[in-house]
Design a protein around this motif. Structure first.
Motif, short mmCIF file in Angstrom:
data_model
loop_
_atom_site.label_atom_id
_atom_site.label_comp_id
_atom_site.label_asym_id
_atom_site.label_seq_id
_atom_site.Cartn_x
_atom_site.Cartn_y
_atom_site.Cartn_z
N GLU A 19 0.86 -1.32 -0.01
CA GLU A 19 0.23 0.16 -0.33
C GLU A 19 0.90 1.35 0.29
O GLU A 19 0.31 2.58 -0.84
CB GLU A 19 -1.04 0.00 1.07
N ALA A 20 1.65 1.12 1.06
CA ALA A 20 2.88 2.25 0.22
C ALA A 20 3.27 2.55 -0.44
O ALA A 20 3.38 3.97 -0.54
CB ALA A 20 3.91 2.18 1.28
N VAL A 21 3.96 1.70 -1.39
CA VAL A 21 4.41 1.95 -2.41
C VAL A 21 3.73 2.25 -3.82
O VAL A 21 4.03 3.39 -4.19
CB VAL A 21 5.47 0.64 -3.26
N ASP A 59 0.45 -5.78 7.72
CA ASP A 59 0.65 -7.80 7.36
C ASP A 59 2.20 -8.50 7.68
O ASP A 59 2.65 -9.39 6.98
CB ASP A 59 0.57 -7.77 5.75
N ASN A 60 2.74 -8.00 8.38
CA ASN A 60 3.95 -7.92 9.17
C ASN A 60 5.13 -7.96 8.43
O ASN A 60 6.28 -8.16 8.51
CB ASN A 60 4.36 -9.63 9.37
N SER A 61 4.95 -7.07 6.96
CA SER A 61 5.79 -6.41 6.61
C SER A 61 6.52 -5.34 7.02
O SER A 61 5.86 -5.32 8.26
CB SER A 61 5.57 -6.18 4.78
N SER A 62 7.69 -4.68 6.53
CA SER A 62 8.65 -4.15 6.50
C SER A 62 8.43 -2.57 6.55
O SER A 62 8.03 -2.07 5.43
CB SER A 62 10.42 -4.48 6.90
N GLY A 63 8.27 -1.90 7.54
CA GLY A 63 8.37 0.04 7.21
C GLY A 63 9.38 -0.23 6.14
O GLY A 63 9.82 1.27 5.83
N ILE A 64 10.97 -0.38 6.77
CA ILE A 64 12.23 0.31 6.65
C ILE A 64 11.43 -0.92 5.45
O ILE A 64 12.65 0.04 3.71
CB ILE A 64 13.03 -1.17 7.09
N ASP A 65 11.84 -1.96 4.44
CA ASP A 65 11.63 -2.05 3.69
C ASP A 65 10.64 -1.28 2.03
O ASP A 65 11.08 -1.34 0.94
CB ASP A 65 11.61 -3.52 3.34
N ALA A 66 9.69 -0.72 3.02
CA ALA A 66 8.42 0.19 1.98
C ALA A 66 9.32 1.39 2.01
O ALA A 66 9.56 1.75 0.76
CB ALA A 66 7.24 0.21 3.16
N VAL A 67 9.72 1.69 3.05
CA VAL A 67 10.45 3.20 2.12
C VAL A 67 11.84 3.20 1.24
O VAL A 67 11.73 3.93 0.66
CB VAL A 67 11.29 3.77 4.07
N ASN A 68 12.15 1.95 1.79
CA ASN A 68 13.35 1.65 0.51
C ASN A 68 12.47 1.78 -0.98
O ASN A 68 13.16 2.21 -1.81
CB ASN A 68 14.48 0.19 1.21
N ASP A 69 11.85 0.29 -0.49
CA ASP A 69 10.92 0.50 -2.04
C ASP A 69 10.49 1.90 -3.02
O ASP A 69 10.77 2.82 -3.99
CB ASP A 69 9.76 -0.01 -1.95
N LEU A 70 10.58 3.07 -1.91
CA LEU A 70 9.69 4.26 -2.17
C LEU A 70 10.87 4.63 -2.48
O LEU A 70 11.18 5.77 -3.47
CB LEU A 70 9.41 5.14 -0.90
N SER A 130 16.28 15.82 3.16
CA SER A 130 17.05 14.58 2.60
C SER A 130 17.02 13.63 4.41
O SER A 130 16.99 14.11 5.43
CB SER A 130 18.55 14.72 2.46
N THR A 131 17.29 12.15 3.82
CA THR A 131 17.58 11.38 5.53
C THR A 131 18.17 10.48 4.84
O THR A 131 18.08 9.89 4.03
CB THR A 131 16.63 11.45 5.68
N GLU A 132 19.32 9.80 5.99
CA GLU A 132 19.47 8.73 5.30
C GLU A 132 18.76 7.09 5.69
O GLU A 132 17.74 7.74 6.92
CB GLU A 132 21.04 8.72 6.49
N THR A 133 18.71 6.45 4.94
CA THR A 133 18.05 5.64 5.07
C THR A 133 18.63 4.27 5.71
O THR A 133 19.71 4.46 5.98
CB THR A 133 17.30 5.04 3.70
N LEU A 134 17.56 3.52 5.58
CA LEU A 134 18.43 1.90 6.26
C LEU A 134 18.92 0.34 5.11
O LEU A 134 18.54 -0.48 5.17
CB LEU A 134 17.51 1.27 7.70
#
Length: 270
Positions: free
Chosen positions: A180-182, A201-212, A264-268
């Motif tokens: 949904e985030a992407v 859904d046990n998905s990762s917000g970190i992964d969502a952010v990196n996808d975005l 800007s921000t640093e990401t994981l």
């Protein structure tokens, strides 16, 4: 924490506080690399001159006080050493009332009392409080934009929407999962993202952010988590902007202003 600096456990106490010093330094500079360099310089200075810390104060206050001695002696931030977005951010910083943003970060993100802020910054308590008020006003007036929320808890998502809307921002929507985030981010590019770590859904917000960020490029991100120590390990890339659950309205306001201020921000990203 309120450990005594003069105890035998000083080194261990410093190690426990170090992740939070790095968090503060990163928020102050807007960069993981720069923030970590200042934190490292503080530790090196303490090793070379143990008298830099007042062992009659708590480890936390003494450590942050030592950091500020280094920060002030360097004349930071130094805009000429930065390029691109970082240079733009430093230019903005130069227009703020001196020392006010430091006081605000210490008070709101690190939750020091005005008396402790005053001790760390070596000013009067009344002056520290006034610095916080000035910074709140100046940062709030600096920029507004479109905010996206990635959060699976409805009450928290509504609260975040309410806070950022009152600040003058527009909320593009709320996503509860990575997919949904992407989709939401691609549909309407945000100027700022608030992201929880664990999603519905046990998905990762970190992964969502990196996808975005892969899809959209550089967008400031504020991570929200009940377990900041899991992210502030020093073992891999960490977020420049991080607030802890349960959070206060002031923490959200400050984080939003800070993140948009730097743009800007640093990401994981590993």
């Amino acid at each position: 924490m309120n450990q005594t600096v003069g105890s035998e456990d000083f080194s261990m106490n410093v190690a426990m506080e170090l992740p939070y010093l790095r968090r503060y330094a990163r928020a102050l500079t807007g960069s993981q690399t720069s923030g970590d360099n200042y934190a490292a310089a503080t530790l090196e200075a303490i090793l070379e001159d143990p008298g830099l810390v007042d062992r009659n104060k708590s480890t936390r206050v003494a450590l942050f006080g030592a950091f500020h001695a280094i920060w002030n002696s360097s004349g930071a931030p130094v805009a000429s050493e930065e390029e691109g977005i970082a240079a733009k951010a430093q230019d903005h910083l130069s227009r703020l009332t001196p020392n006010t943003r430091e006081a605000l970060l210490l008070s709101t993100i690190e939750e020091f009392s005005f008396e402790q802020v005053a001790t760390i910054m070596k000013v009067g308590a009344a002056e520290a409080e006034e610095m916080v008020r000035i910074a709140q006003r100046e940062l709030a007036e600096s920029v507004t934009g479109r905010v996206m929320v990635i959060e699976d808890e409805a009450i928290i998502a509504m609260d975040l929407q309410s806070i950022v809307t009152e600040m003058g921002h527009t909320v593009t929507g709320v996503a509860r999962t990575r997919d949904e985030a992407v989709a939401l981010g691609k549909a309407e590019r945000p100027d700022l993202i608030f992201a929880d770590i664990q999603l519905a859904d046990n998905s990762s917000g970190i992964d969502a952010v990196n996808d975005l960020l892969d899809a959209l490029g550089d967008v400031p991100v504020i991570f929200i988590t009940a377990y900041p120590e899991r992210l502030l390990t020093g073992e891999k890339a960490e977020p420049a902007f991080l607030i802890t659950k349960p959070y206060s309205e002031e923490q959200v306001r400050l984080a939003a202003s800070q993140a948009m201020f730097f743009s800007s921000t640093e990401t994981l990203r590993h």
